[in-house]
Design a protein around this motif. Sequence first.
Motif, PDB file in Angstrom:
ATOM      1  N   UNK A 149       0.814  -1.207   0.000  1.00  0.00           N
ATOM      2  CA  UNK A 149       0.000   0.000   0.000  1.00  0.00           C
ATOM      3  C   UNK A 149       0.847   1.256   0.000  1.00  0.00           C
ATOM      4  N   UNK A 150       1.921   1.261   0.807  1.00  0.00           N
ATOM      5  CA  UNK A 150       2.786   2.423   0.894  1.00  0.00           C
ATOM      6  C   UNK A 150       3.586   2.643  -0.391  1.00  0.00           C
ATOM      7  N   UNK A 151       3.835   1.582  -1.140  1.00  0.00           N
ATOM      8  CA  UNK A 151       4.647   1.686  -2.346  1.00  0.00           C
ATOM      9  C   UNK A 151       3.812   1.808  -3.617  1.00  0.00           C
ATOM     10  N   UNK A 152       2.503   2.070  -3.455  1.00  0.00           N
ATOM     11  CA  UNK A 152       1.671   2.364  -4.615  1.00  0.00           C
ATOM     12  C   UNK A 152       1.015   1.167  -5.263  1.00  0.00           C
ATOM     13  N   UNK A 153       1.055  -0.005  -4.608  1.00  0.00           N
ATOM     14  CA  UNK A 153       0.443  -1.200  -5.191  1.00  0.00           C
ATOM     15  C   UNK A 153      -1.027  -1.353  -4.789  1.00  0.00           C
ATOM     16  N   UNK A 154      -1.522  -0.483  -3.928  1.00  0.00           N
ATOM     17  CA  UNK A 154      -2.891  -0.603  -3.423  1.00  0.00           C
ATOM     18  C   UNK A 154      -2.956  -1.537  -2.245  1.00  0.00           C
ATOM     19  N   UNK A 155      -2.366  -2.704  -2.385  1.00  0.00           N
ATOM     20  CA  UNK A 155      -2.266  -3.713  -1.329  1.00  0.00           C
ATOM     21  C   UNK A 155      -1.199  -4.694  -1.804  1.00  0.00           C
ATOM     22  N   UNK A 156      -1.033  -5.763  -1.075  1.00  0.00           N
ATOM     23  CA  UNK A 156      -0.062  -6.778  -1.467  1.00  0.00           C
ATOM     24  C   UNK A 156      -0.580  -8.155  -1.086  1.00  0.00           C
ATOM     25  N   UNK A 157      -0.134  -9.170  -1.808  1.00  0.00           N
ATOM     26  CA  UNK A 157      -0.435 -10.546  -1.407  1.00  0.00           C
ATOM     27  C   UNK A 157       0.668 -11.096  -0.524  1.00  0.00           C
ATOM     28  N   UNK A 158       1.741 -10.347  -0.393  1.00  0.00           N
ATOM     29  CA  UNK A 158       2.854 -10.754   0.449  1.00  0.00           C
ATOM     30  C   UNK A 158       4.118 -10.080  -0.020  1.00  0.00           C
ATOM     31  N   UNK A 159       5.184 -10.281   0.728  1.00  0.00           N
ATOM     32  CA  UNK A 159       6.490  -9.733   0.386  1.00  0.00           C
ATOM     33  C   UNK A 159       7.418 -10.905   0.114  1.00  0.00           C
ATOM     34  N   UNK A 160       7.837 -11.005  -1.117  1.00  0.00           N
ATOM     35  CA  UNK A 160       8.704 -12.112  -1.515  1.00  0.00           C
ATOM     36  C   UNK A 160      10.150 -11.800  -1.176  1.00  0.00           C
ATOM     37  N   UNK A 161      10.817 -12.740  -0.512  1.00  0.00           N
ATOM     38  CA  UNK A 161      12.251 -12.623  -0.278  1.00  0.00           C
ATOM     39  C   UNK A 161      13.009 -13.718  -1.020  1.00  0.00           C
ATOM     40  N   UNK A 162      12.316 -14.402  -1.932  1.00  0.00           N
ATOM     41  CA  UNK A 162      12.945 -15.518  -2.649  1.00  0.00           C
ATOM     42  C   UNK A 162      13.435 -15.145  -4.047  1.00  0.00           C
ATOM     43  N   UNK A 163      13.194 -13.923  -4.489  1.00  0.00           N
ATOM     44  CA  UNK A 163      13.691 -13.342  -5.745  1.00  0.00           C
ATOM     45  C   UNK A 163      12.997 -13.873  -6.994  1.00  0.00           C
ATOM     46  N   UNK A 164      12.458 -15.073  -6.995  1.00  0.00           N
ATOM     47  CA  UNK A 164      11.769 -15.619  -8.160  1.00  0.00           C
ATOM     48  C   UNK A 164      10.315 -15.899  -7.772  1.00  0.00           C
ATOM     49  N   UNK A 165       9.336 -15.399  -8.552  1.00  0.00           N
ATOM     50  CA  UNK A 165       9.576 -14.559  -9.716  1.00  0.00           C
ATOM     51  C   UNK A 165       9.434 -13.079  -9.382  1.00  0.00           C
ATOM     52  N   UNK A 166       9.335 -12.784  -8.100  1.00  0.00           N
ATOM     53  CA  UNK A 166       9.203 -11.407  -7.640  1.00  0.00           C
ATOM     54  C   UNK A 166      10.112 -11.223  -6.432  1.00  0.00           C
ATOM     55  N   UNK A 167      10.473  -9.970  -6.153  1.00  0.00           N
ATOM     56  CA  UNK A 167      11.321  -9.642  -5.012  1.00  0.00           C
ATOM     57  C   UNK A 167      10.729  -8.407  -4.375  1.00  0.00           C
ATOM     58  N   UNK A 168      10.194  -8.552  -3.168  1.00  0.00           N
ATOM     59  CA  UNK A 168       9.552  -7.435  -2.487  1.00  0.00           C
ATOM     60  C   UNK A 168       8.045  -7.576  -2.501  1.00  0.00           C
ATOM     61  N   UNK A 169       7.324  -6.500  -2.146  1.00  0.00           N
ATOM     62  CA  UNK A 169       5.862  -6.545  -2.119  1.00  0.00           C
ATOM     63  C   UNK A 169       5.285  -6.911  -3.480  1.00  0.00           C
ATOM     64  N   UNK A 170       4.262  -7.774  -3.476  1.00  0.00           N
ATOM     65  CA  UNK A 170       3.665  -8.266  -4.712  1.00  0.00           C
ATOM     66  C   UNK A 170       2.268  -7.696  -4.885  1.00  0.00           C
ATOM     67  N   UNK A 171       2.092  -6.929  -5.961  1.00  0.00           N
ATOM     68  CA  UNK A 171       0.784  -6.409  -6.307  1.00  0.00           C
ATOM     69  C   UNK A 171       0.188  -7.163  -7.476  1.00  0.00           C
ATOM     70  N   UNK A 172      -0.746  -6.539  -8.161  1.00  0.00           N
ATOM     71  CA  UNK A 172      -1.451  -7.220  -9.253  1.00  0.00           C
ATOM     72  C   UNK A 172      -0.491  -7.613 -10.379  1.00  0.00           C
ATOM     73  N   UNK A 173       0.433  -6.726 -10.732  1.00  0.00           N
ATOM     74  CA  UNK A 173       1.350  -7.036 -11.829  1.00  0.00           C
ATOM     75  C   UNK A 173       2.179  -8.278 -11.535  1.00  0.00           C
ATOM     76  N   UNK A 174       2.491  -8.493 -10.238  1.00  0.00           N
ATOM     77  CA  UNK A 174       3.315  -9.640  -9.869  1.00  0.00           C
ATOM     78  C   UNK A 174       2.521 -10.950  -9.857  1.00  0.00           C
TER      79      UNK A 174
END
Length: 421
Positions: A380-405
């Motif tokens: 929410x703070x980073x402009x994603x509206x919300x997140x499904x979680x914060x990935x720390x595994x780098x694949x296929x996303x790294x950090x907060x995951x929004x709709x694009x992720x």
Amino acid sequence: MAGQAPPPDIAEVCRRAKRASRPLAALTPSAKADTLLALARALREGAPAVDEANRRDVARAREAGVSAALVDRLTLGPARLEALAKSVEAIAAQPDPVGQVTALERRPNGLLAGQMRVPLGVVAMIYEARPNVTIEAAALAFKAGNACILRGGSDAAASNEALGRVLAGALAARGVSPDAAWVLPPLDREATKVLLAQSGLVDLVIPRGGEGLIRFVTEHARVPVIQHFKGVCHLYADEGCDHAMALRLLENGKAQRPGTCNATECLLVHRAEAGALLPRAGERLAALGVEVRGCPRTLALVPSARPAADDDWGREYLDLVLAVRVVDSFDEALEHVARYGSGHTEALCTASYERAQRWTREVDASCVVVNASTRFNDGGELGLGAEVGISTSKLHAYGPMGAEHLTTRKWVLYGEGQIRG
């Protein structure tokens, strides 16, 4: 169906979700936005019933003696429900990622080649506490054209059931298949293993909760998993830093909501600043009810601190406890973060442009912060509206995951009869 007990066959739930995912992928951006706005309205209309259900969950948690920080994670209330409705509206207003074509280039043979964003298909969420995840995950999955299967924990069962009814009503009002979003009742470990084994039906599993839950999901999953084992977040007060700023960042990072994964768990202080900064930090932390566990040099400056044990370094407390260590150099701070960090969030308080640039380049974390609180690593703070979680595994996303992720990319080719020689 959202808000209703599923059939006993978990595989059948997954099959129905998979079937529902195809028409979801074809929905227009305006149809998805209208449905999300209907969900936001339904949340506001249903807020009293959701709040009443949430109060029951919170009362049970308090009776069970869970920590205040965990009770905070479980609690909704009118203000947070309104914030949840606003986050759904923010998701609705975002550009639709599905169908975006990038890097469209003409090849020497005349072919146009590019990549198009497409839904993943079926996303399963397995989470503890945090009933807001039920709505945030469903909204983000829907925005990205995915069906979702949501398995919350027993601690938020009443809240999730009430939110599931709100979700089901909003989907039905817009003519969306109820199989597009399943809010399952709490499942035991064996039933959860069945869900995790649905290769070919479930395209991605996202666990959100304690390290034990995430390791269980990772161990038993037969489908791709987004991992986030824990949030061991550091704040380093660099040589020459602004002490007033460092204290603000520390107070916000540690004490605002200590039960969150982006809370500050360890303070590192350069030895040149420790003599003036740590006594003030100790007083501020004591006033906030924070227990300090420090290295020997910290103990000499903060009389109320307890000696830190070896396992205090790299520990996620999720409570009003903070590890504190004095370091001799910027490089020693980098070494400490590399050894004990979890790849989540690492913050630096500094007046040095050069060291700020080194921090952003050399620290390996999903979010690297300069002169701001660790608490900003949030969708929410980073402009994603919300997140499904914060990935720390780098694949296929790294950090907060929004709709694009919650999308992937496929190649698309436009030709005029070309054949390969």
